[in-house]
Design a protein around this motif. Structure first.
Motif, PDB file in Angstrom:
ATOM      1  N   TYR A  54       0.826  -1.202   0.000  1.00  0.00           N
ATOM      2  CA  TYR A  54       0.000   0.000   0.000  1.00  0.00           C
ATOM      3  C   TYR A  54       0.866   1.261   0.000  1.00  0.00           C
ATOM      4  O   TYR A  54       0.606   2.193  -0.760  1.00  0.00           O
ATOM      5  N   LEU A  85      -4.984  -7.358  -3.657  1.00  0.00           N
ATOM      6  CA  LEU A  85      -6.307  -7.967  -3.799  1.00  0.00           C
ATOM      7  C   LEU A  85      -6.410  -8.910  -4.999  1.00  0.00           C
ATOM      8  O   LEU A  85      -7.372  -9.664  -5.107  1.00  0.00           O
ATOM      9  N   GLU A  86      -5.414  -8.898  -5.884  1.00  0.00           N
ATOM     10  CA  GLU A  86      -5.375  -9.891  -6.965  1.00  0.00           C
ATOM     11  C   GLU A  86      -5.028 -11.273  -6.411  1.00  0.00           C
ATOM     12  O   GLU A  86      -5.403 -12.282  -6.981  1.00  0.00           O
ATOM     13  N   ASN A 141      -2.163   2.004  -3.293  1.00  0.00           N
ATOM     14  CA  ASN A 141      -3.444   1.282  -3.321  1.00  0.00           C
ATOM     15  C   ASN A 141      -3.185  -0.183  -2.995  1.00  0.00           C
ATOM     16  O   ASN A 141      -2.035  -0.587  -2.804  1.00  0.00           O
ATOM     17  N   LEU A 142      -4.270  -0.969  -2.955  1.00  0.00           N
ATOM     18  CA  LEU A 142      -4.150  -2.391  -2.624  1.00  0.00           C
ATOM     19  C   LEU A 142      -4.494  -3.291  -3.810  1.00  0.00           C
ATOM     20  O   LEU A 142      -4.746  -4.478  -3.635  1.00  0.00           O
ATOM     21  N   ASP A 143      -4.493  -2.734  -5.021  1.00  0.00           N
ATOM     22  CA  ASP A 143      -4.915  -3.491  -6.199  1.00  0.00           C
ATOM     23  C   ASP A 143      -4.137  -4.794  -6.378  1.00  0.00           C
ATOM     24  O   ASP A 143      -4.726  -5.860  -6.577  1.00  0.00           O
ATOM     25  N   LYS A 144      -2.812  -4.729  -6.312  1.00  0.00           N
ATOM     26  CA  LYS A 144      -1.996  -5.933  -6.516  1.00  0.00           C
ATOM     27  C   LYS A 144      -2.199  -6.937  -5.384  1.00  0.00           C
ATOM     28  O   LYS A 144      -2.202  -8.144  -5.613  1.00  0.00           O
ATOM     29  N   ASP A 177       2.580   1.356  -3.563  1.00  0.00           N
ATOM     30  CA  ASP A 177       1.716   1.559  -4.729  1.00  0.00           C
ATOM     31  C   ASP A 177       0.649   2.635  -4.534  1.00  0.00           C
ATOM     32  O   ASP A 177       0.066   3.099  -5.512  1.00  0.00           O
ATOM     33  N   THR A 230      -7.599 -11.746  -0.121  1.00  0.00           N
ATOM     34  CA  THR A 230      -8.805 -10.991   0.201  1.00  0.00           C
ATOM     35  C   THR A 230      -8.588 -10.221   1.498  1.00  0.00           C
ATOM     36  O   THR A 230      -7.816 -10.633   2.357  1.00  0.00           O
TER      37      THR A 230
END
Length: 179
Positions: A142, A152-153, A147-150, A145, A156
């Motif tokens: 976080y 959450l891929e 964000n948490l996009d990678k 980047d 969860t």
């Protein structure tokens, strides 16, 4: 004109149980176990001890509390299957799907009963503060980047834990600003 079942009151609501029941589940729900404990019956109907699940999610529906769930032998065995462990302490952070089975045998009678199964959504691991290694890596991602996009891929996070993680990162940055 008949009412939608969501606008109706199930007769079992009158008994005001402190535990989740088939009357509470209108459609299958997916939740995350926060902890599993062996505890006495909160209804005070017996002095028995029960395997009881508590959940990370606080509401079953908007404005309606998600109660803990007592596990019978069948559901306890399912938790063992889902987690690979027969120990209650190992059941935390497990995602489960709770549904109503209309054909449960209870004392020789066929009744509605709650059942557990593996969730449909994902086989991704759940990141929680209790898993320090994954939590720390998610925080690093976080900060890196924004964000948490990678994250959450591959895993969860409940909305509650996303908020907690972001707050922890913001607090860490406020206490240790980069130069």
């Amino acid at each position: 004109m008949s009412q939608n079942s969501q606008d109706k009151t199930h007769f079992r609501k009158a008994f005001n149980s402190p535990y989740l029941s088939s009357a509470d589940i209108e459609e299958p729900i997916e939740v995350t176990v926060s902890r599993a404990v062996l505890e006495g019956d909160k209804t005070k109907r017996s002095k028995d001890l029960f395997n009881t699940l508590y959940f990370i999610e606080k509401e079953i529906r908007q404005g309606e509390q998600l109660k803990p769930m007592i596990l019978n032998a069948t559901n306890s065995k399912m938790m063992k299957t889902l987690t690979g462990s027969g120990y209650l302490e190992d059941w935390s952070n497990t995602k489960v799907r709770i549904y109503v089975d209309p054909n449960v045998k209870n004392r020789g009678e066929i009744v509605e009963g709650l059942r557990l199964m593996k969730p449909f959504a994902s086989n991704k691991p759940a990141i929680t503060p209790q898993n320090e290694k994954m939590w720390t890596r998610a925080k690093e991602a976080y900060v890196r980047d924004g964000n948490l996009d990678k994250v959450l891929e591959r895993a969860t996070l409940s909305q509650e834990h996303i908020n907690q993680l972001i707050n922890e990162c913001n607090n860490d940055m406020a206490q240790h600003p980069t130069e």
